[in-house]
Structures are given as C-alpha cells and as structure tokens.
Write a protein that holds these residues in place. Structure first.
Motif, PDB file in Angstrom:
ATOM      1  N   ALA A 196      35.027  41.483  31.265  1.00 25.86           N
ATOM      2  CA  ALA A 196      34.736  40.213  30.507  1.00 25.86           C
ATOM      3  C   ALA A 196      35.847  39.212  30.572  1.00 25.86           C
ATOM      4  N   LYS A 197      35.176  37.938  30.714  1.00 30.52           N
ATOM      5  CA  LYS A 197      36.133  36.762  31.084  1.00 30.52           C
ATOM      6  C   LYS A 197      37.145  36.609  29.781  1.00 30.52           C
ATOM      7  N   LYS A 198      36.893  36.782  28.511  1.00 30.08           N
ATOM      8  CA  LYS A 198      37.502  36.661  27.584  1.00 30.08           C
ATOM      9  C   LYS A 198      38.791  37.798  27.222  1.00 30.08           C
ATOM     10  N   ILE A 199      39.874  37.669  27.024  1.00 35.62           N
ATOM     11  CA  ILE A 199      40.783  38.701  26.676  1.00 35.62           C
ATOM     12  C   ILE A 199      41.332  38.353  25.343  1.00 35.62           C
ATOM     13  N   ILE A 200      41.495  39.320  24.345  1.00 34.24           N
ATOM     14  CA  ILE A 200      42.070  39.149  22.952  1.00 34.24           C
ATOM     15  C   ILE A 200      43.342  40.122  22.891  1.00 34.24           C
ATOM     16  N   ASP A 201      44.501  39.689  22.720  1.00 30.62           N
ATOM     17  CA  ASP A 201      45.566  40.259  22.783  1.00 30.62           C
ATOM     18  C   ASP A 201      45.517  41.805  21.778  1.00 30.62           C
ATOM     19  N   GLU A 202      44.952  41.462  20.569  1.00 29.11           N
ATOM     20  CA  GLU A 202      44.798  42.571  19.934  1.00 29.11           C
ATOM     21  C   GLU A 202      44.032  43.799  20.219  1.00 29.11           C
ATOM     22  N   TYR A 203      43.275  43.733  21.107  1.00 27.83           N
ATOM     23  CA  TYR A 203      42.496  44.702  21.921  1.00 27.83           C
ATOM     24  C   TYR A 203      43.313  45.267  22.933  1.00 27.83           C
TER      25      TYR A 203
END
Length: 280
Positions: A196-203
């Motif tokens: 996935a291109k998007k990365i969310i820090d919380e995950y």
C-alpha cells in the motif's frame, strides 16, 4: 492436436510456484499449456520447450484475453485434464492504509480473473465429464494476518467460491483442490509483492511489523517450490483428492490456530447462539 499425455493449463508460470510446477509437470512427461504476461517470455518458452509444452500470453484481469486464449486451446487441443489457477500477487498494508484502487486491482487478479478462468473452463470439463481444478490460494486464504488483510480477503473470496464449486461439480466427475502454501522461497515476498502506498504511523506495531517481517524473510522462507510442485502432482493421482492441501509447517500452524480459535468461540458462546432462536 491429439496429444497422448495429460494436459495441464497453468496460469502464471514465469516464476515462483507456477514455474516450479510447470517444470515438474514437463519432467513427469505430461504436457503444459502455460501463461506469461509478455510475448517475449512466451516466445522464449516456446523455443525452449517445443513439443513438450506450449505458452500463451495472458493477463487474467482482461476478460477478452481469457476468452481468446481459451478458444485457442479448445481449437488446438482435444482436452484439458488439469486447470491450475496460479496467477496472482500479494499486497501488504493495513486496511485503512489501502486505497480502494489497490483493493480493486488485487481482486481483479486474485478473485475476478481466477473466477473467470474457472468459469470459462467449466463447460469443457462438463463435456469431458472429467477434470481437476487446482486453486492456488495460501494459508492466508484460511487465516488472516494484520498487515495482509486485503490479500487475505481476496484469497478468502477465492476459497469461498471454490468450496461451493467443489460440491457443485463433484457429481459431474470434476474434482477441485484448494492449495494453501505457507511461506515458500519464491519472489512472492520480493519483487512480486506490492505494498500500500499510504503508511499510517499508528499501524507500525501491527501492519508495519508485518511488512518488516515479509522483507526480512525474503529468500529465507522454509518452503521449497520444487517439493511443493511434486506434492501438487501427487494429489492429482489420488482418486479422491483433498479439498484443501496445506503446504509447509507454517501453513499447518496457521490452519490449526484458526481452527482452535473458532472451536473455542463455538464452545464459549454456544449458549448465546442457541438463546436467539424462536421457542414455540
């Protein structure tokens, strides 16, 4: 064309398990019809395997290409004994990180493309009153993992329709087996894996760790693709092959863990489930 050999149609034989299976089938003396994504790969394969195999160019996400390839096969060969739906890819990322386009793209390959190839071959198998469909799924098609949820969903969908189909076609003389490999030493966790291109820090503690583990294991997986190929060939020789064939020690652990968890929920909440019915 009359060929006095068993004929296998295998999608995605350029690398990984598909390549290993195609090579093992050819070595066994059977005939392979395999698919590649580029014409250059197809031409190279055909030069190398004249009279032992035949390659065609196919993108299983394109409906018309599937129809064209099937018509070519039907007009060239008298029968097909085995259909192996192997083409597909992995996608890592948390559910929230994954865009709808990324979701739709992987479902086009892992589910819709595989579904159409299966549907396209079914009339031939019904006419023959024989055939064995082999769906290459994953241990991740039975148990889901944080960071792999959309891939899991695509393989869960594959297994869902395949499980129903196996029951529908059994009286017609057609067999179906779902193959569920664990980690094998292929390009699956390497060049073939999409993220996935998007990365969310919380995950990062969940999906992020999963991404890191996938990268770290690339080239070190427990599974031997050649041995997996021979295991698949072996089950085609059984009168009543299994519906599911897990491959590798990790696959066994995954399946058992899921079964144990479901069993515990059933045992713990049977009374709740039964409390919801009408009583006369």
């Amino acid at each position: 064309m009359k060929i006095n050999k068993k004929i296998w149609f295998i999608t995605g034989i350029s690398s990984g398990l598909g390549k290993a299976l195609a090579e093992a089938v050819i070595e066994s003396g059977d005939f392979v019809i395999g698919t590649f994504r580029t014409q250059q790969q197809t031409d190279s394969f055909n030069r190398l395997h004249q009279e032992k195999a035949f390659a065609v160019t196919l993108d299983i996400t394109k409906t018309k290409e599937i129809e064209t390839v099937f018509n070519t096969i039907k007009n060239t060969f008298t029968n097909v004994d085995f259909l192996v739906n192997n083409a597909g890819y992995g996608l890592a990322g948390a559910i929230e990180e994954t865009s709808l386009k990324e979701v739709r793209d992987i479902f086009e390959a892992n589910f819709f493309g595989t579904l159409q190839v299966t549907q396209t071959f079914l009339p031939l198998f019904r006419q023959q009153k024989s055939g064995h469909i082999i769906q290459i799924s994953s241990h991740g098609g039975f148990k889901a993992f944080a960071g792999f949820g959309i891939y899991n969903a695509s393989k869960f969908a594959l297994e869902g329709f395949s499980e129903a189909l196996a029951t529908e076609i059994a009286p017609l003389g057609i067999k179906l087996t779902i193959v569920e490999p664990g980690p094998f030493r292929t390009n699956f966790a390497g060049n073939s894996l999409k993220q996935a291109k998007k990365i969310i820090d919380e995950y990062r503690p969940t999906a992020g760790i999963f991404r890191e583990k996938l990268s770290a294991v690339d080239g070190k997986q427990e599974g031997d693709p050649k041995k997996a190929a021979h295991a698949i060939i072996d089950i085609t020789k059984i009168e009543k092959p299994p519906l599911r064939l897990p491959l590798g020690k990790i696959a066994i652990v995954s399946l058992k863990t899921k079964i144990d968890n479901v069993k515990k929920d059933l045992e713990d909440y049977t009374a709740v489930a039964e409390s919801t019915i009408f009583h006369n």
